[in-house]
Design an enzyme around this catalytic site. Structure first.
Site, PDB file in Angstrom:
ATOM      1  N   SER A   1      39.975  58.117  39.589  1.00  0.00           N
ATOM      2  CA  SER A   1      39.414  56.862  39.106  1.00  0.00           C
ATOM      3  C   SER A   1      38.856  56.133  40.317  1.00  0.00           C
ATOM      4  CB  SER A   1      40.464  56.023  38.377  1.00  0.00           C
ATOM      5  OG  SER A   1      41.624  55.873  39.169  1.00  0.00           O
TER       6      SER A   1
ATOM      7  N   GLU B   1      37.298  52.301  42.068  1.00  0.00           N
ATOM      8  CA  GLU B   1      37.282  50.845  41.975  1.00  0.00           C
ATOM      9  C   GLU B   1      36.038  50.261  42.641  1.00  0.00           C
ATOM     10  OE1 GLU B   1      40.921  48.613  42.076  1.00  0.00           O
ATOM     11  OE2 GLU B   1      40.159  47.485  43.808  1.00  0.00           O
TER      12      GLU B   1
ATOM     13  N   THR C   1      37.100  44.625  40.228  1.00  0.00           N
ATOM     14  CA  THR C   1      37.985  43.574  40.719  1.00  0.00           C
ATOM     15  C   THR C   1      37.556  42.189  40.230  1.00  0.00           C
ATOM     16  OG1 THR C   1      36.759  43.261  42.774  1.00  0.00           O
ATOM     17  CG2 THR C   1      38.527  44.899  42.792  1.00  0.00           C
ATOM     18  N   TYR C   2      38.423  41.241  40.529  1.00  0.00           N
ATOM     19  CA  TYR C   2      38.315  39.867  40.025  1.00  0.00           C
ATOM     20  C   TYR C   2      38.585  38.964  41.214  1.00  0.00           C
ATOM     21  CZ  TYR C   2      39.243  36.642  36.018  1.00  0.00           C
ATOM     22  OH  TYR C   2      39.216  35.674  35.052  1.00  0.00           O
TER      23      TYR C   2
ATOM     24  N   ASP D   1      45.141  36.609  43.939  1.00  0.00           N
ATOM     25  CA  ASP D   1      45.229  35.747  45.122  1.00  0.00           C
ATOM     26  C   ASP D   1      44.835  34.324  44.764  1.00  0.00           C
ATOM     27  OD1 ASP D   1      45.811  37.953  46.778  1.00  0.00           O
ATOM     28  OD2 ASP D   1      43.682  38.468  46.848  1.00  0.00           O
TER      29      ASP D   1
ATOM     30  N   PHE E   1      41.627  44.795  56.838  1.00  0.00           N
ATOM     31  CA  PHE E   1      42.348  44.802  55.558  1.00  0.00           C
ATOM     32  C   PHE E   1      43.811  45.188  55.794  1.00  0.00           C
ATOM     33  CE2 PHE E   1      38.327  46.215  52.992  1.00  0.00           C
ATOM     34  CZ  PHE E   1      37.850  44.915  53.014  1.00  0.00           C
TER      35      PHE E   1
ATOM     36  N   HIS F   1      43.197  57.142  43.020  1.00  0.00           N
ATOM     37  CA  HIS F   1      42.349  55.995  42.692  1.00  0.00           C
ATOM     38  C   HIS F   1      41.629  55.587  43.975  1.00  0.00           C
ATOM     39  CE1 HIS F   1      41.208  52.381  40.413  1.00  0.00           C
ATOM     40  NE2 HIS F   1      41.481  51.672  41.492  1.00  0.00           N
TER      41      HIS F   1
END
Length: 279
Positions: free
Chosen positions: A6, A8, A39-40, A99, A206, A256
């Site tokens: 999968s 992202e 993502t959001y 977050d 990151f 993923h």
């Protein structure tokens, strides 16, 4: 049994980014992934862009899984978002605490992802396939590994179908986390999250922010390459290929990939690993 894949994405901010992502979806779609997640932003700041990207992915004939965040959310607007996705025949979500946007002190009506998962299950039944996040090297805001593991088990008990881990480069951390989760009664699949070395400096940032260990020998070698992008790419591919091979050999149920909206490195990795559809 073949290993599922999968991918992202993050929601593009520009028309050029939107068009580029459509191309990347087609390129990675050739591997027949289980789904693409989107993502959001902090506090739901990209909600409309997330919806738009999800619609484009679904429109291209692939399964899409939007991220859904607790932060700044109410029961009412989560129900509204789910209704919007349901109307587009989307039934998979990634439920996260999310977050807090900078300068925001309040989290909203849901404090933890487990509460969001419970809410979806109580109000929507089994209609949704829900993934949650897992942290093999402990959540960056949690001091105690045992407490973090308990929070994870709570999310799974609340009704999650599976979990995706934060990226990591230490396979032992993943296997230990899975073993510990199994001892707490977690039976659902825990899929490792894989970050290709798209840009070493950015990935190192990151990792430092989120408490992820990059092995010292990898750091030293990467830093030694300086601006030699070809060597960084080749070495990064070798490191991540070996990580994936170990994970698959050890029984990981899928992989993923955090693509950063690019296809080249993920395609190269999947090709080396023999994953995805054969063209």
């Amino acid at each position: 049994m073949s290993t599922s894949v999968s991918f992202e994405f993050f929601p593009p901010n520009t028309p050029v980014g939107v068009e580029k992502l459509k191309t990347v979806v087609q390129e990675l779609g050739a591997l027949q992934p289980q789904y693409f997640s989107v993502t959001y932003g902090a506090g739901g700041s990209t909600r409309d862009k997330t919806l738009s990207a999800v619609m484009d992915i679904a429109g291209a004939g692939f399964e899409a899984a939007p991220h859904l965040s607790c932060v700044g959310s109410t029961r009412e607007n989560i129900a509204e978002i789910l209704a919007t996705y349901r109307a587009q025949d989307i039934h998979r979500v990634v439920a996260l605490r999310g977050d807090l946007p900078s300068g925001t002190a309040t989290a909203g009506e849901f404090r933890y992802a487990s509460e969001l998962v419970s809410f979806i299950r109580e109000t929507q039944g089994s209609d949704w396939h829900i993934e949650v996040a897992a942290y093999p090297e402990v959540h960056p805001q949690q001091r105690y590994a045992a407490r973090d593991l308990q929070h994870f088990a709570d999310k799974m008990r609340a009704g999650a179908d599976g979990a995706i881990t934060q990226f990591f480069f230490n396979a032992d951390a993943y296997f230990h986390f899975v073993d510990e989760a199994r001892k707490l009664g977690v039976t659902q699949p825990i899929v490792p999250g894989i970050m290709p070395f798209h840009n070493y400096g950015r990935i190192a940032q990151f990792a430092q922010r989120d408490g992820i260990e990059i092995p010292r020998w990898v750091q030293m070698k990467m830093e030694g390459f300086m601006d030699d992008t070809a060597s960084i790419r080749a070495f990064g591919l070798d490191v991540v290929t070996q990580l994936c091979e170990r994970l698959v050999a050890g029984g990981a149920p899928g992989l993923h990939f955090y693509t950063l909206n690019q296809s080249a490195l993920t395609l190269a990795l999947c090709g080396r690993l023999g994953l995805g559809a054969k063209s």
